[in-house]
Design a protein around this motif. Structure first.
Motif, PDB file in Angstrom:
ATOM      1  N   ASN A   7       0.853  -1.191   0.000  1.00 42.37           N
ATOM      2  CA  ASN A   7       0.000   0.000   0.000  1.00 42.37           C
ATOM      3  C   ASN A   7       0.884   1.235   0.000  1.00 42.37           C
ATOM      4  N   ALA A   8       0.310   2.331  -0.481  1.00 39.47           N
ATOM      5  CA  ALA A   8       1.018   3.612  -0.537  1.00 39.47           C
ATOM      6  C   ALA A   8      -0.005   4.723  -0.508  1.00 39.47           C
ATOM      7  N   THR A   9       0.370   5.825   0.104  1.00 43.73           N
ATOM      8  CA  THR A   9      -0.530   6.975   0.180  1.00 43.73           C
ATOM      9  C   THR A   9       0.066   8.132  -0.612  1.00 43.73           C
ATOM     10  N   ASN A  10      -0.756   8.697  -1.495  1.00 43.17           N
ATOM     11  CA  ASN A  10      -0.344   9.839  -2.313  1.00 43.17           C
ATOM     12  C   ASN A  10      -1.347  10.970  -2.160  1.00 43.17           C
ATOM     13  N   ARG A  11      -0.839  12.192  -2.319  1.00 40.94           N
ATOM     14  CA  ARG A  11      -1.667  13.401  -2.188  1.00 40.94           C
ATOM     15  C   ARG A  11      -2.344  13.715  -3.523  1.00 40.94           C
ATOM     16  N   TYR A  37     -11.582  -0.496 -14.870  1.00 42.83           N
ATOM     17  CA  TYR A  37     -12.936  -0.655 -14.351  1.00 42.83           C
ATOM     18  C   TYR A  37     -12.862  -0.372 -12.855  1.00 42.83           C
ATOM     19  N   CYS A  38     -13.680   0.571 -12.397  1.00 47.68           N
ATOM     20  CA  CYS A  38     -13.703   0.979 -10.988  1.00 47.68           C
ATOM     21  C   CYS A  38     -15.066   0.639 -10.412  1.00 47.68           C
ATOM     22  N   LEU A  39     -15.056   0.005  -9.249  1.00 47.29           N
ATOM     23  CA  LEU A  39     -16.274  -0.535  -8.640  1.00 47.29           C
ATOM     24  C   LEU A  39     -16.304  -0.203  -7.159  1.00 47.29           C
ATOM     25  N   GLN A  40     -17.451   0.252  -6.681  1.00 51.41           N
ATOM     26  CA  GLN A  40     -17.615   0.480  -5.247  1.00 51.41           C
ATOM     27  C   GLN A  40     -17.596  -0.874  -4.546  1.00 51.41           C
ATOM     28  N   ASP A  41     -16.709  -1.023  -3.573  1.00 51.08           N
ATOM     29  CA  ASP A  41     -16.573  -2.297  -2.873  1.00 51.08           C
ATOM     30  C   ASP A  41     -17.881  -2.663  -2.178  1.00 51.08           C
ATOM     31  N   PHE A  42     -18.138  -3.959  -2.061  1.00 51.94           N
ATOM     32  CA  PHE A  42     -19.378  -4.443  -1.447  1.00 51.94           C
ATOM     33  C   PHE A  42     -19.346  -4.379   0.076  1.00 51.94           C
ATOM     34  N   VAL A  43     -18.155  -4.334   0.677  1.00 48.93           N
ATOM     35  CA  VAL A  43     -18.011  -4.400   2.126  1.00 48.93           C
ATOM     36  C   VAL A  43     -17.362  -3.148   2.695  1.00 48.93           C
ATOM     37  N   PHE A  44     -16.261  -2.723   2.094  1.00 49.76           N
ATOM     38  CA  PHE A  44     -15.466  -1.624   2.633  1.00 49.76           C
ATOM     39  C   PHE A  44     -15.787  -0.299   1.951  1.00 49.76           C
ATOM     40  N   PRO A  45     -15.483   0.811   2.607  1.00 51.98           N
ATOM     41  CA  PRO A  45     -15.653   2.125   1.966  1.00 51.98           C
ATOM     42  C   PRO A  45     -14.469   2.404   1.045  1.00 51.98           C
ATOM     43  N   ALA A  46     -14.359   1.611  -0.001  1.00 50.29           N
ATOM     44  CA  ALA A  46     -13.226   1.671  -0.924  1.00 50.29           C
ATOM     45  C   ALA A  46     -13.738   1.452  -2.343  1.00 50.29           C
ATOM     46  N   VAL A  47     -12.949   1.916  -3.300  1.00 49.40           N
ATOM     47  CA  VAL A  47     -13.247   1.684  -4.704  1.00 49.40           C
ATOM     48  C   VAL A  47     -12.198   0.721  -5.241  1.00 49.40           C
ATOM     49  N   SER A  48     -12.659  -0.385  -5.811  1.00 48.92           N
ATOM     50  CA  SER A  48     -11.772  -1.381  -6.403  1.00 48.92           C
ATOM     51  C   SER A  48     -11.483  -0.977  -7.846  1.00 48.92           C
ATOM     52  N   VAL A 113      -4.236   0.350  -2.148  1.00 43.79           N
ATOM     53  CA  VAL A 113      -4.071  -0.912  -1.438  1.00 43.79           C
ATOM     54  C   VAL A 113      -4.110  -2.063  -2.438  1.00 43.79           C
ATOM     55  N   GLY A 114      -3.025  -2.821  -2.498  1.00 40.18           N
ATOM     56  CA  GLY A 114      -2.966  -3.971  -3.379  1.00 40.18           C
ATOM     57  C   GLY A 114      -3.876  -5.078  -2.890  1.00 40.18           C
TER      58      GLY A 114
END
Length: 146
Positions: A7-11, A37-48, A113-114
């Motif tokens: 994982n890495a964090t960028n501004r 292809y970007c998808l709203q995750d089913f469980v986490f507040p993240a975009v896959s 996040v990989g």
């Protein structure tokens, strides 16, 4: 085979773009992924985020169900209604759109996040909390030396 790891964090810059980490761009290039292809995750507040294979995986799952079933209908609503196509710009940056911001709570920084065959975009604190909760859940069942 190449995988998205770590994982890495960028501004996010003033124009709303964020640089995708070089190791993640290398995996995309190795896989010859042009459109994301970007998808709203089913469980986490993240975009896959992944290539066409990510969407195809979900569509195979939908196709294996009765197309009139509530399960297939709900899955299509999440996969198709909660997904968009995006592209990296020439410098390897991704536009952090309202689609991403509204779902994740991302404001100024993005944690990449990989997840092996795809990666996710997270609000940094939410990622750290989810990772800590996952670690805590695993350690509750670990055998401890006596």
């Amino acid at each position: 085979m190449s995988r998205f790891l770590s994982n890495a964090t960028n501004r996010i810059d003033a124009k709303g773009r964020v640089s995708v980490p070089a190791p993640f761009r290398a995996v995309l290039a190795q896989r010859n992924v042009q459109e994301l292809y970007c998808l709203q995750d089913f469980v986490f507040p993240a975009v896959s985020v992944g290539g066409p294979d990510l969407l195809e995986r979900y569509e195979r799952q939908i196709a294996s169900a009765d197309p009139f079933s509530p399960e297939a209908n709900a899955m299509s609503l999440l996969v198709h209604g909660g997904g968009v196509y995006m592209r990296l710009d020439a410098e390897g940056r991704l536009m952090v759109t309202g689609f991403i911001r509204d779902f994740t709570g991302i404001t100024t920084d993005v944690t990449f996040v990989g997840r092996s065959d795809h990666f996710q975009l997270w609000q940094p604190q939410a990622f750290h909390e989810a990772q800590a909760a996952a670690r805590d859940g695993r350690t509750r069942f670990a055998v401890r030396p006596q």
